[in-house]
Design a protein around this motif. Structure first.
Motif, PDB file in Angstrom:
ATOM      1  N   GLY A  41       0.783  -1.233   0.000  1.00 12.30           N
ATOM      2  CA  GLY A  41       0.000   0.000   0.000  1.00 12.30           C
ATOM      3  C   GLY A  41       0.811   1.279   0.000  1.00 12.30           C
ATOM      4  O   GLY A  41       0.254   2.358   0.091  1.00 12.30           O
ATOM      5  N   ALA A  42       2.134   1.171  -0.109  1.00 11.05           N
ATOM      6  CA  ALA A  42       2.974   2.367  -0.111  1.00 11.05           C
ATOM      7  C   ALA A  42       2.811   3.130  -1.421  1.00 11.05           C
ATOM      8  O   ALA A  42       2.574   2.536  -2.471  1.00 11.05           O
ATOM      9  CB  ALA A  42       4.436   1.975   0.078  1.00 11.05           C
ATOM     10  N   LYS A  43       2.948   4.450  -1.344  1.00 10.18           N
ATOM     11  CA  LYS A  43       2.879   5.279  -2.548  1.00 10.18           C
ATOM     12  C   LYS A  43       4.261   5.290  -3.212  1.00 10.18           C
ATOM     13  O   LYS A  43       5.260   5.519  -2.553  1.00 10.18           O
ATOM     14  CB  LYS A  43       2.502   6.709  -2.183  1.00 10.18           C
ATOM     15  CG  LYS A  43       1.142   6.818  -1.525  1.00 10.18           C
ATOM     16  CD  LYS A  43       0.053   6.978  -2.570  1.00 10.18           C
ATOM     17  CE  LYS A  43      -1.261   7.341  -1.891  1.00 10.18           C
ATOM     18  NZ  LYS A  43      -2.418   6.824  -2.585  1.00 10.18           N
ATOM     19  N   ASN A  44       4.264   5.061  -4.521  1.00 10.11           N
ATOM     20  CA  ASN A  44       5.512   5.094  -5.277  1.00 10.11           C
ATOM     21  C   ASN A  44       5.389   6.079  -6.421  1.00 10.11           C
ATOM     22  O   ASN A  44       4.386   6.106  -7.113  1.00 10.11           O
ATOM     23  CB  ASN A  44       5.817   3.711  -5.855  1.00 10.11           C
ATOM     24  CG  ASN A  44       6.284   2.734  -4.801  1.00 10.11           C
ATOM     25  OD1 ASN A  44       7.473   2.577  -4.591  1.00 10.11           O
ATOM     26  ND2 ASN A  44       5.353   2.090  -4.124  1.00 10.11           N
ATOM     27  N   ARG A  45       6.431   6.896  -6.606  1.00 11.67           N
ATOM     28  CA  ARG A  45       6.473   7.783  -7.764  1.00 11.67           C
ATOM     29  C   ARG A  45       7.149   7.015  -8.890  1.00 11.67           C
ATOM     30  O   ARG A  45       8.287   6.589  -8.750  1.00 11.67           O
ATOM     31  CB  ARG A  45       7.314   9.025  -7.435  1.00 11.67           C
ATOM     32  CG  ARG A  45       6.566  10.019  -6.578  1.00 11.67           C
ATOM     33  CD  ARG A  45       5.770  10.967  -7.470  1.00 11.67           C
ATOM     34  NE  ARG A  45       4.919  11.862  -6.668  1.00 11.67           N
ATOM     35  CZ  ARG A  45       5.361  12.957  -6.076  1.00 11.67           C
ATOM     36  NH1 ARG A  45       6.619  13.290  -6.175  1.00 11.67           N
ATOM     37  NH2 ARG A  45       4.551  13.701  -5.377  1.00 11.67           N
ATOM     38  N   VAL A  46       6.444   6.844  -9.987  1.00  7.44           N
ATOM     39  CA  VAL A  46       6.980   6.091 -11.112  1.00  7.44           C
ATOM     40  C   VAL A  46       7.039   6.992 -12.332  1.00  7.44           C
ATOM     41  O   VAL A  46       6.079   7.687 -12.647  1.00  7.44           O
ATOM     42  CB  VAL A  46       6.084   4.869 -11.420  1.00  7.44           C
ATOM     43  CG1 VAL A  46       6.701   4.023 -12.529  1.00  7.44           C
ATOM     44  CG2 VAL A  46       5.873   4.031 -10.167  1.00  7.44           C
ATOM     45  N   SER A  47       8.182   6.984 -13.007  1.00  5.20           N
ATOM     46  CA  SER A  47       8.320   7.770 -14.228  1.00  5.20           C
ATOM     47  C   SER A  47       7.782   6.992 -15.408  1.00  5.20           C
ATOM     48  O   SER A  47       8.080   5.820 -15.569  1.00  5.20           O
ATOM     49  CB  SER A  47       9.790   8.108 -14.472  1.00  5.20           C
ATOM     50  OG  SER A  47      10.256   8.939 -13.447  1.00  5.20           O
ATOM     51  N   ALA A  48       7.013   7.655 -16.239  1.00  9.37           N
ATOM     52  CA  ALA A  48       6.438   6.983 -17.401  1.00  9.37           C
ATOM     53  C   ALA A  48       6.576   7.866 -18.624  1.00  9.37           C
ATOM     54  O   ALA A  48       6.524   9.089 -18.545  1.00  9.37           O
ATOM     55  CB  ALA A  48       4.972   6.677 -17.140  1.00  9.37           C
ATOM     56  N   GLU A  49       6.745   7.234 -19.779  1.00 10.47           N
ATOM     57  CA  GLU A  49       6.743   7.981 -21.021  1.00 10.47           C
ATOM     58  C   GLU A  49       5.357   8.553 -21.239  1.00 10.47           C
ATOM     59  O   GLU A  49       4.365   8.028 -20.746  1.00 10.47           O
ATOM     60  CB  GLU A  49       7.089   7.048 -22.188  1.00 10.47           C
ATOM     61  CG  GLU A  49       8.551   6.672 -22.245  1.00 10.47           C
ATOM     62  CD  GLU A  49       9.436   7.875 -22.462  1.00 10.47           C
ATOM     63  OE1 GLU A  49       9.381   8.458 -23.546  1.00 10.47           O
ATOM     64  OE2 GLU A  49      10.182   8.228 -21.531  1.00 10.47           O
ATOM     65  N   LYS A  50       5.304   9.634 -21.981  1.00  5.53           N
ATOM     66  CA  LYS A  50       4.016  10.260 -22.257  1.00  5.53           C
ATOM     67  C   LYS A  50       3.066   9.262 -22.903  1.00  5.53           C
ATOM     68  O   LYS A  50       3.427   8.584 -23.855  1.00  5.53           O
ATOM     69  CB  LYS A  50       4.221  11.446 -23.204  1.00  5.53           C
ATOM     70  CG  LYS A  50       3.407  12.648 -22.808  1.00  5.53           C
ATOM     71  CD  LYS A  50       3.816  13.842 -23.638  1.00  5.53           C
ATOM     72  CE  LYS A  50       3.201  15.110 -23.060  1.00  5.53           C
ATOM     73  NZ  LYS A  50       3.688  16.296 -23.751  1.00  5.53           N
TER      74      LYS A  50
END
Ligand SMILES: [Zn+2]
Length: 69
Positions: A41-50
């Protein structure tokens, strides 16, 4: 208990992943997805291509590998 060999491989893997993450975040047009880990349930910042919504990532808290929804 992890052997020295395993610990070294783990350290190399972490460095490689950090480099991969860095190369993704500096890419033009990349966006950030806030993903909630399906395991802890932890929040993760994930980078994604547009335009990309399904991104593989590993939870920063528990290490569970998953794909963003
Ligand atoms: Zn997690």
């Amino acid at each position: 208990m992890a052997s020295k060999q395993e610990m070294r491989e783990e350290a190399e893997r972490l460095v490689r992943e950090a480099l991969e993450r860095k190369s993704v975040t500096i890419k033009h047009g990349a966006t950030r997805i806030e993903a909630t880990c399906g395991k802890c349930g932890a929040k993760n910042r994930v980078s994604a291509e547009k335009g990309e919504t399904r991104v593989r990532y590993k939870c920063k808290e528990c290490g569970h590998e998953q794909v963003t929804l």
